[in-house]
Scaffold this motif. Structure first.
Motif, PDB file in Angstrom:
ATOM      1  N   GLY A 223     148.494  23.167  32.213  1.00  0.00           N
ATOM      2  CA  GLY A 223     149.403  24.059  31.787  1.00  0.00           C
ATOM      3  C   GLY A 223     149.090  26.105  31.115  1.00  0.00           C
ATOM      4  N   LEU A 224     147.641  25.963  31.011  1.00  0.00           N
ATOM      5  CA  LEU A 224     147.340  27.148  30.134  1.00  0.00           C
ATOM      6  C   LEU A 224     148.492  28.356  30.996  1.00  0.00           C
ATOM      7  N   ARG A 225     149.371  28.924  29.926  1.00  0.00           N
ATOM      8  CA  ARG A 225     150.501  30.230  30.617  1.00  0.00           C
ATOM      9  C   ARG A 225     150.014  31.141  30.227  1.00  0.00           C
ATOM     10  N   VAL A 226     149.876  31.738  31.413  1.00  0.00           N
ATOM     11  CA  VAL A 226     149.166  33.018  31.922  1.00  0.00           C
ATOM     12  C   VAL A 226     150.181  34.470  32.424  1.00  0.00           C
ATOM     13  N   GLU A 227     150.280  35.127  31.390  1.00  0.00           N
ATOM     14  CA  GLU A 227     151.559  36.110  32.405  1.00  0.00           C
ATOM     15  C   GLU A 227     150.813  36.636  33.754  1.00  0.00           C
ATOM     16  N   PHE A 228     149.640  37.436  33.950  1.00  0.00           N
ATOM     17  CA  PHE A 228     149.619  37.615  35.211  1.00  0.00           C
ATOM     18  C   PHE A 228     147.708  38.042  35.004  1.00  0.00           C
ATOM     19  N   VAL A 229     147.500  38.523  36.230  1.00  0.00           N
ATOM     20  CA  VAL A 229     146.430  38.354  36.876  1.00  0.00           C
ATOM     21  C   VAL A 229     146.301  39.662  37.254  1.00  0.00           C
ATOM     22  N   TYR A 230     145.162  40.405  36.638  1.00  0.00           N
ATOM     23  CA  TYR A 230     144.892  41.718  37.461  1.00  0.00           C
ATOM     24  C   TYR A 230     143.416  42.027  37.815  1.00  0.00           C
ATOM     25  N   SER A 231     143.567  42.439  39.184  1.00  0.00           N
ATOM     26  CA  SER A 231     142.240  42.175  39.579  1.00  0.00           C
ATOM     27  C   SER A 231     142.047  43.938  40.561  1.00  0.00           C
ATOM     28  N   GLU A 232     140.487  43.997  40.328  1.00  0.00           N
ATOM     29  CA  GLU A 232     139.449  45.205  40.787  1.00  0.00           C
ATOM     30  C   GLU A 232     139.223  44.728  42.225  1.00  0.00           C
ATOM     31  N   ALA A 233     139.144  45.411  43.204  1.00  0.00           N
ATOM     32  CA  ALA A 233     137.945  44.908  45.333  1.00  0.00           C
ATOM     33  C   ALA A 233     137.241  46.069  44.429  1.00  0.00           C
ATOM     34  N   ALA A 234     135.272  45.336  45.226  1.00  0.00           N
ATOM     35  CA  ALA A 234     134.648  46.400  45.230  1.00  0.00           C
ATOM     36  C   ALA A 234     134.691  47.267  45.937  1.00  0.00           C
ATOM     37  N   THR A 235     133.687  48.609  45.536  1.00  0.00           N
ATOM     38  CA  THR A 235     133.743  48.620  46.948  1.00  0.00           C
ATOM     39  C   THR A 235     133.204  48.448  48.167  1.00  0.00           C
ATOM     40  N   THR A 236     132.255  47.259  47.894  1.00  0.00           N
ATOM     41  CA  THR A 236     131.795  46.079  49.179  1.00  0.00           C
ATOM     42  C   THR A 236     133.582  45.817  49.534  1.00  0.00           C
ATOM     43  N   PRO A 237     132.750  45.327  50.575  1.00  0.00           N
ATOM     44  CA  PRO A 237     133.578  43.753  50.801  1.00  0.00           C
ATOM     45  C   PRO A 237     133.397  42.858  49.737  1.00  0.00           C
ATOM     46  N   THR A 238     134.312  41.474  49.317  1.00  0.00           N
ATOM     47  CA  THR A 238     134.525  40.880  47.956  1.00  0.00           C
ATOM     48  C   THR A 238     132.874  39.996  48.470  1.00  0.00           C
ATOM     49  N   GLY A 239     132.364  40.325  47.753  1.00  0.00           N
ATOM     50  CA  GLY A 239     131.313  38.627  48.114  1.00  0.00           C
ATOM     51  C   GLY A 239     129.952  39.271  48.220  1.00  0.00           C
ATOM     52  N   LEU A 240     130.195  40.587  48.798  1.00  0.00           N
ATOM     53  CA  LEU A 240     128.405  40.833  49.236  1.00  0.00           C
ATOM     54  C   LEU A 240     128.213  42.206  48.491  1.00  0.00           C
ATOM     55  N   GLY A 241     128.079  42.526  47.461  1.00  0.00           N
ATOM     56  CA  GLY A 241     127.649  43.296  46.313  1.00  0.00           C
ATOM     57  C   GLY A 241     126.711  42.814  45.970  1.00  0.00           C
ATOM     58  N   GLU A 242     126.176  42.379  46.416  1.00  0.00           N
ATOM     59  CA  GLU A 242     124.956  41.579  45.312  1.00  0.00           C
ATOM     60  C   GLU A 242     124.352  40.619  46.932  1.00  0.00           C
ATOM     61  N   PRO A 243     122.847  39.962  46.020  1.00  0.00           N
ATOM     62  CA  PRO A 243     121.855  39.792  46.887  1.00  0.00           C
ATOM     63  C   PRO A 243     123.060  37.869  47.355  1.00  0.00           C
TER      64      PRO A 243
END
Length: 372
Positions: A68-88
């Motif tokens: 039930g947590l009320r959240v107004e919105f989500v703001y996200s920023e993509a990485a310069t690499t494909p999502t999830g692949l910018g780290e080991p």
């Protein structure tokens, strides 16, 4: 800032660690946007870090939203690499978890906006630099991200709509331009308009030889070229033979070290060799110059030049030493031309702060209608 029950809540998500000490545009931007949402009065729930941290944070936030947590919105920023692949890669690596979380938020009635940084990965130079088979694998994942956003995001933010027009798997109706923001710095006026400051990279994408030629040809003019020492060592052979009149000064500085150079420079430099990428790129340094109240000289045909002209904050000039030299001499003959444009830059900059960018996001996502 501590959480308070009376503050509206928003989620700030990035699939990488935030770095408050970042010096590149890709690192500076998310830090400034997160801070701007707090400045607007939001209680920011942050999801960031490497895979183990994000995995735990996502699990906890999903539990709270389902409860039930009320959240107004989500703001996200993509990485310069494909999502999830910018780290080991480890056993906790996931290329789908972050986008699945955004989709979860939409299903629970929380509007989602995401900033997509660039499409450099489509260029031939990217393939040459990365090589095969990595290029094919990474491009496959970049495309998978864009396909995933179609059902995970209400609003896609881009540096410019020109970039959105060439992005695959993207609904233009869901796209909005969200260029970088400015930090307002009160900087003293400069008497001589034939003084210019450049801060940024050098190399294939950033060639300033014609700027150097122009300043070296104008008596008493001054061009401060600020880049990191390693890049100057790599590129100086293309400039040293042009340094004939003593007008160009090469310096190496970051952060607060830049302020003395802004203080003695009347103009900000986006005058560099034209390339196709600049037709839709919105450079952070444009807004850094604007934040200091400095008019900007930009290369004709670039998106930056279009912005400069539309807002009356500088000049669009063909990329030739002669064209820039003529402009500098004109500004010296009639300094009132420069003063008028400088006054306009000071007046306009408040419309382009990071806080203004965050307010735009908040206003637009408040009107979004996510899928239930």
């Amino acid at each position: 800032m501590p959480a308070r029950a009376d503050r509206p809540k928003m989620i700030f998500h990035v699939p990488f660690p935030l770095n408050p000490g970042a010096t590149s545009a890709s690192g500076i931007r998310p830090v400034m946007m997160r801070r701007a949402f707090e400045d607007l009065g939001y209680d920011v729930i942050e999801i960031s870090g490497r895979h183990p941290q994000r995995r735990a944070q996502i699990r906890e936030v999903k539990r709270r939203i389902a409860s039930g947590l009320r959240v107004e919105f989500v703001y996200s920023e993509a990485a310069t690499t494909p999502t999830g692949l910018g780290e080991p890669v480890t056993w906790q690596t996931s290329v789908t978890r972050d986008i699945a979380f955004l989709r979860f938020c939409r299903r629970h009635g929380v509007p989602v906006g995401l900033f997509y940084r660039d499409i450099y990965w489509r260029n031939d130079e990217y393939a040459q630099r990365v090589g095969q088979p990595y290029t094919s694998v990474l491009r496959w994942r970049y495309r998978a991200d864009l396909r995933g956003y179609r059902t995970a995001v209400d609003r896609m933010y881009v540096p410019s709509m020109r970039m959105a027009e060439v992005m695959p798997y993207t609904d233009l109706a869901k796209c909005t331009a969200l260029p970088p923001g400015a930090v307002i710095v009160e900087t003293p006026a400069v008497e001589d308009p034939a003084t210019m400051f450049y801060v940024g990279s050098l190399g294939h994408y950033y060639q300033l030889q014609e700027a150097v030629r122009a300043f070296e040809a104008v008596d008493g003019a001054s061009f401060i070229l600020c880049t990191n020492a390693a890049q100057w060592e790599s590129e100086k052979s293309g400039y040293e033979h042009l340094l004939t009149g003593g007008a160009t000064r090469v310096v190496h500085a970051t952060g607060s070290e830049l302020e003395p150079y802004y203080a003695v420079s009347a103009l900000g430099c986006l005058f560099m060799a034209p390339i196709g990428y600049r037709e839709f790129a919105a450079p952070l340094k444009l807004y850094e110059y604007l934040g200091h109240g400095r008019p900007i000289i930009a290369t004709e045909g670039s998106l930056a030049a279009e912005f400069v002209v539309q807002n009356g904050i500088g000049w669009s000039v063909p990329y030739t030493a002669e064209a820039l030299r003529d402009l500098l001499e004109e500004l010296r003959r009639d300094p009132s031309i420069y003063r008028e444009v400088a006054a306009r830059a000071v007046a306009v900059r408040a419309e382009h702060t990071w806080k203004a960018r965050a307010a735009q996001v908040a206003d637009e996502l408040a009107q979004a209608a996510p899928v239930a």
